[in-house]
Design an enzyme around this catalytic site. Sequence first.
Site, PDB file in Angstrom:
ATOM      1  N   GLU A   1       4.208  -6.605   1.302  1.00 49.43           N
ATOM      2  CA  GLU A   1       3.718  -6.978  -0.028  1.00 49.43           C
ATOM      3  C   GLU A   1       3.375  -5.716  -0.800  1.00 49.43           C
ATOM      4  O   GLU A   1       2.250  -5.257  -0.769  1.00 49.43           O
ATOM      5  CB  GLU A   1       2.513  -7.929   0.091  1.00 49.43           C
ATOM      6  CG  GLU A   1       1.607  -7.599   1.269  1.00 49.43           C
ATOM      7  CD  GLU A   1       0.531  -8.633   1.561  1.00 49.43           C
ATOM      8  OE1 GLU A   1       0.811  -9.837   1.452  1.00 49.43           O
ATOM      9  OE2 GLU A   1      -0.576  -8.226   1.912  1.00 49.43           O
TER      10      GLU A   1
ATOM     11  N   GLY B   1       3.021  -3.524  -4.264  1.00 50.94           N
ATOM     12  CA  GLY B   1       2.761  -3.637  -5.692  1.00 50.94           C
ATOM     13  C   GLY B   1       3.024  -2.319  -6.391  1.00 50.94           C
ATOM     14  O   GLY B   1       3.973  -2.156  -7.156  1.00 50.94           O
ATOM     15  N   ARG B   2       2.184  -1.341  -6.063  1.00 50.71           N
ATOM     16  CA  ARG B   2       2.266  -0.045  -6.730  1.00 50.71           C
ATOM     17  C   ARG B   2       3.654   0.577  -6.608  1.00 50.71           C
ATOM     18  O   ARG B   2       4.180   1.133  -7.578  1.00 50.71           O
ATOM     19  CB  ARG B   2       1.229   0.906  -6.109  1.00 50.71           C
ATOM     20  CG  ARG B   2       1.073   2.208  -6.866  1.00 50.71           C
ATOM     21  CD  ARG B   2       0.177   3.179  -6.089  1.00 50.71           C
ATOM     22  NE  ARG B   2      -1.059   2.594  -5.658  1.00 50.71           N
ATOM     23  CZ  ARG B   2      -2.178   2.559  -6.392  1.00 50.71           C
ATOM     24  NH1 ARG B   2      -2.203   3.120  -7.572  1.00 50.71           N
ATOM     25  NH2 ARG B   2      -3.273   1.988  -5.917  1.00 50.71           N
TER      26      ARG B   2
ATOM     27  N   TYR C   1     -11.039   5.996 -10.402  1.00 49.68           N
ATOM     28  CA  TYR C   1     -10.627   6.646  -9.157  1.00 49.68           C
ATOM     29  C   TYR C   1     -10.436   8.145  -9.311  1.00 49.68           C
ATOM     30  O   TYR C   1      -9.922   8.792  -8.400  1.00 49.68           O
ATOM     31  CB  TYR C   1      -9.262   6.097  -8.685  1.00 49.68           C
ATOM     32  CG  TYR C   1      -9.130   4.607  -8.570  1.00 49.68           C
ATOM     33  CD1 TYR C   1     -10.007   3.849  -7.800  1.00 49.68           C
ATOM     34  CD2 TYR C   1      -8.074   3.952  -9.206  1.00 49.68           C
ATOM     35  CE1 TYR C   1      -9.832   2.474  -7.684  1.00 49.68           C
ATOM     36  CE2 TYR C   1      -7.901   2.578  -9.089  1.00 49.68           C
ATOM     37  CZ  TYR C   1      -8.785   1.856  -8.325  1.00 49.68           C
ATOM     38  OH  TYR C   1      -8.610   0.506  -8.212  1.00 49.68           O
TER      39      TYR C   1
ATOM     40  N   ARG D   1      -7.765   3.795 -14.406  1.00 49.25           N
ATOM     41  CA  ARG D   1      -7.629   4.548 -13.153  1.00 49.25           C
ATOM     42  C   ARG D   1      -8.248   5.949 -13.190  1.00 49.25           C
ATOM     43  O   ARG D   1      -8.917   6.340 -12.228  1.00 49.25           O
ATOM     44  CB  ARG D   1      -6.161   4.612 -12.724  1.00 49.25           C
ATOM     45  CG  ARG D   1      -5.555   3.216 -12.462  1.00 49.25           C
ATOM     46  CD  ARG D   1      -4.168   3.297 -11.843  1.00 49.25           C
ATOM     47  NE  ARG D   1      -4.216   3.823 -10.516  1.00 49.25           N
ATOM     48  CZ  ARG D   1      -3.930   5.059 -10.173  1.00 49.25           C
ATOM     49  NH1 ARG D   1      -3.489   5.913 -11.080  1.00 49.25           N
ATOM     50  NH2 ARG D   1      -4.048   5.461  -8.940  1.00 49.25           N
TER      51      ARG D   1
ATOM     52  N   GLY E   1       0.755  -1.239   0.000  1.00 51.30           N
ATOM     53  CA  GLY E   1       0.000   0.000   0.000  1.00 51.30           C
ATOM     54  C   GLY E   1       0.784   1.286   0.000  1.00 51.30           C
ATOM     55  O   GLY E   1       0.182   2.365  -0.045  1.00 51.30           O
TER      56      GLY E   1
ATOM     57  N   CYS F   1     -17.229   4.577 -25.872  1.00 50.16           N
ATOM     58  CA  CYS F   1     -18.521   5.240 -25.847  1.00 50.16           C
ATOM     59  C   CYS F   1     -19.055   5.363 -24.428  1.00 50.16           C
ATOM     60  O   CYS F   1     -20.002   4.686 -24.034  1.00 50.16           O
ATOM     61  CB  CYS F   1     -19.497   4.487 -26.738  1.00 50.16           C
ATOM     62  SG  CYS F   1     -18.890   4.411 -28.422  1.00 50.16           S
ATOM     63  N   GLU F   2     -18.416   6.206 -23.641  1.00 53.70           N
ATOM     64  CA  GLU F   2     -18.811   6.517 -22.269  1.00 53.70           C
ATOM     65  C   GLU F   2     -18.313   7.937 -22.001  1.00 53.70           C
ATOM     66  O   GLU F   2     -17.164   8.245 -22.322  1.00 53.70           O
ATOM     67  CB  GLU F   2     -18.080   5.622 -21.246  1.00 53.70           C
ATOM     68  CG  GLU F   2     -18.354   4.154 -21.332  1.00 53.70           C
ATOM     69  CD  GLU F   2     -19.478   3.707 -20.402  1.00 53.70           C
ATOM     70  OE1 GLU F   2     -19.898   4.494 -19.528  1.00 53.70           O
ATOM     71  OE2 GLU F   2     -19.914   2.564 -20.582  1.00 53.70           O
TER      72      GLU F   2
HETATM   73  C1  LIG Z   1      -3.435  -5.105  -3.532  1.00 55.53           C
HETATM   74  C2  LIG Z   1      -2.775  -5.688  -2.348  1.00 55.53           C
HETATM   75  C3  LIG Z   1      -1.456  -5.345  -2.044  1.00 55.53           C
HETATM   76  C4  LIG Z   1      -0.647  -4.344  -2.830  1.00 55.53           C
HETATM   77  O1  LIG Z   1      -1.093  -3.052  -2.713  1.00 55.53           O
HETATM   78  P1  LIG Z   1      -0.201  -1.877  -3.344  1.00 55.53           P
HETATM   79  O2  LIG Z   1      -0.961  -0.663  -3.019  1.00 55.53           O
HETATM   80  O3  LIG Z   1      -0.128  -2.122  -4.800  1.00 55.53           O
HETATM   81  O4  LIG Z   1       1.128  -1.937  -2.694  1.00 55.53           O
HETATM   82  C5  LIG Z   1      -0.869  -5.958  -0.953  1.00 55.53           C
HETATM   83  N1  LIG Z   1      -1.553  -6.849  -0.211  1.00 55.53           N
HETATM   84  C6  LIG Z   1      -2.822  -7.200  -0.476  1.00 55.53           C
HETATM   85  C7  LIG Z   1      -3.503  -8.193   0.384  1.00 55.53           C
HETATM   86  C8  LIG Z   1      -3.470  -6.630  -1.557  1.00 55.53           C
HETATM   87  O5  LIG Z   1      -4.738  -6.964  -1.818  1.00 55.53           O
END
Ligand SMILES: *Cc1c(COP(=O)(O)O)cnc(C)c1O
Length: 420
Positions: free
Chosen positions: A277, A279-280, A320, A316, A240, A345-346
């Site tokens: 964990e 991702g972004r 969002y 996105r 996150g 078409c939106e």
């Molecule tokens: C989506 C998710 C992440 C990654 O979130 P990021 O904002 O991309 O870092 C980590 N853990 C869980 C359980 C998720 O669902």
Amino acid sequence: MDDSYYYGEDGLRCEDVVLSEIAGSVGTPTYVYSYGALEKAYREIDEAFSGLDHMVCYAVKANSNLSVLHALASFGAGADIVSGGELYRAMKAGFDPKKVVFAGVGKTEDELVAGLGERILLFNVESASELEHLERFAARHGKRARVSLRVNPDVHPETHAHVSTGHGASKFGIPVEEALALAERVGEYRCVDLIGVHQHIGSQITKLAPYAESVEKSAQLVDELKHRGFDIKYFNIGGGLGIRYKDEEAPSPRELVDAIRPILEALGTGGTKILCEMGRYIAGNAGVLLTRVIYRKRSGGKNFLVADAGMNDLLRPSLYDAYHEVRPVQDGAAAVPADLVGPVCESGDYLARDRDLPDAAEGDLLALMSAGAYGFSMASNYNSRPRPAEVLVKGDRWAVVREREHLADLVKGELVPAFL
Ligand SMILES: *Cc1c(COP(=O)(O)O)cnc(C)c1O
């Protein structure tokens, strides 16, 4: 803008490759990812945890291209998955199953059994029912299930409502109060080992305080469980961490870890390994979406740049109201107040709204920056639009890592029954 992207004499580059060359060869819309930026972001997180027994998992859903996964696996990352499909991808990309953690509120029997079959490191369990199912399937298949309880620390991460998961009313996780009762029930299960605590409070978090508060709450649960005799080997703080799309002042991985280091160190002394964990943070600024301006028009007193990429390619902004910086691939364009919209078409199909945008002519290339996470992975075929190509750049080399979809791909698997 990540420093893997910069202007040379021949326009915007990714590492040593000119983006107009990629667009010329592969067409548009096309996602481009920088290998160097992926590696830099991963190592930055890994180094932030130095001195602590830890593992950085990559949240596969942010960008699940096989080559991106392969790169992350080669750096030593673990994988955070949320579906059987992501497990399949992670295994194909070469992740060690001993480094795979599986989250998600709705894991099906097939998904749980697949995870058991691969002997993944941890299932992040989100309900009493899921735990019961896991016990049953593990017993049936003669496997052991290693489990983390995903707790809901009831903290508001102060991010967009759609990506906020750690407040009390969200569907995610188990309330801290119930986690203890559930843990006691695990004692009755023969095939489940409760060895972890997991939390994940949301995405694009730019404030340290709620993150630190949630870690503190969840760490208290780890202590309490240990006190009650559970061998909690893993504490997963989730992902996150936010990135800069516009002018956000997001904490660095080091600032995040330093803010919670005393808590993590205390757990470490007790033999608990720290997982995260992200991702972004790893993929977001490593990617751009290349698009070409097809038309310019004026309507209702506004300027519109109509691009060949739309909300089906990059959701996105529509979903969002997210901001992506728009850069001209050829430097030097003046600015014009305009909307950058797609062909879908939106009315909600826009990539940038009410902005000062590059004064691009029809045929010019634009780059939507910071599109490496939740870009292609959220793309769809809406309006029967083939999904974009994906390209990976490493130094002066580049390769297509996913072909642009063909028209035949659009109807793959569709059948017309005999009664028609
Ligand atoms: C989506 C998710 C992440 C990654 O979130 P990021 O904002 O991309 O870092 C980590 N853990 C869980 C359980 C998720 O669902």
